[in-house]
Design a protein around this motif. Structure first.
Motif, PDB file in Angstrom:
ATOM      1  N   LYS A  31       0.894  -1.336  -0.043  1.00 23.66           N
ATOM      2  CA  LYS A  31      -0.140  -0.010   0.127  1.00 23.66           C
ATOM      3  C   LYS A  31       0.787   1.268   0.031  1.00 23.66           C
ATOM      4  CE  LYS A  31      -4.173  -1.881   1.882  1.00 23.66           C
ATOM      5  NZ  LYS A  31      -5.233  -1.649   2.682  1.00 23.66           N
TER       6      LYS A  31
ATOM      7  N   VAL B 256       2.156   1.882  -3.582  1.00 22.61           N
ATOM      8  CA  VAL B 256       1.091   2.276  -4.153  1.00 22.61           C
ATOM      9  C   VAL B 256       0.823   3.863  -3.984  1.00 22.61           C
ATOM     10  CG1 VAL B 256      -1.383   2.353  -4.974  1.00 22.61           C
ATOM     11  CG2 VAL B 256      -0.151   0.301  -5.003  1.00 22.61           C
TER      12      VAL B 256
ATOM     13  N   SER C  37       3.502   5.994  -5.414  1.00 23.00           N
ATOM     14  CA  SER C  37       3.362   6.154  -6.964  1.00 23.00           C
ATOM     15  C   SER C  37       2.512   7.118  -7.207  1.00 23.00           C
ATOM     16  CB  SER C  37       2.978   4.516  -7.324  1.00 23.00           C
ATOM     17  OG  SER C  37       2.872   4.932  -8.978  1.00 23.00           O
ATOM     18  N   GLU C  38       1.456   7.136  -6.473  1.00 20.84           N
ATOM     19  CA  GLU C  38       0.251   8.321  -6.789  1.00 20.84           C
ATOM     20  C   GLU C  38       0.753   9.691  -6.315  1.00 20.84           C
ATOM     21  OE1 GLU C  38      -2.761   7.583  -8.352  1.00 20.84           O
ATOM     22  OE2 GLU C  38      -2.124   5.788  -8.516  1.00 20.84           O
TER      23      GLU C  38
END
Length: 92
Positions: A81, A84, A87-88
């Protein structure tokens, strides 16, 4: 019509209340909705915790291995998580 959902009385420390107030003000979201959304996000972890505790109660001799497996899975999922999220954030 009043809600038939169960109600829970909740008393929070001042620092948590202050944080929730600030978040509520910045997002325009009521504190109760923020708390409910956080609990909904945490529900899978609570369910897995319950499962691990039930396994430990059923197999006390294997408790250390069950606990290690549970912790390992949570760490792996948390790292995924975070990846992610990073990355966002990079896309912003």
């Amino acid at each position: 019509m009043p809600s038939r959902k169960p109600r829970v009385a909740l008393t929070v420390p001042d620092d948590i209340n202050s944080t929730l107030d600030r978040l509520s003000d910045l997002t325009g979201t009521p504190k109760t909705k923020l708390i409910l959304e956080m609990l909904e996000e945490y529900l899978p972890i609570l369910d897995r915790t319950i499962s691990a505790l039930e396994q430990i109660q059923a197999d006390k001799a294997n408790a250390p291995n069950i606990a290690k497996q549970f912790a390992s899975e949570l760490l792996l999922e948390g790292n995924e998580k975070l990846g992610v999220l990073a990355s966002e954030a990079k896309k912003l």
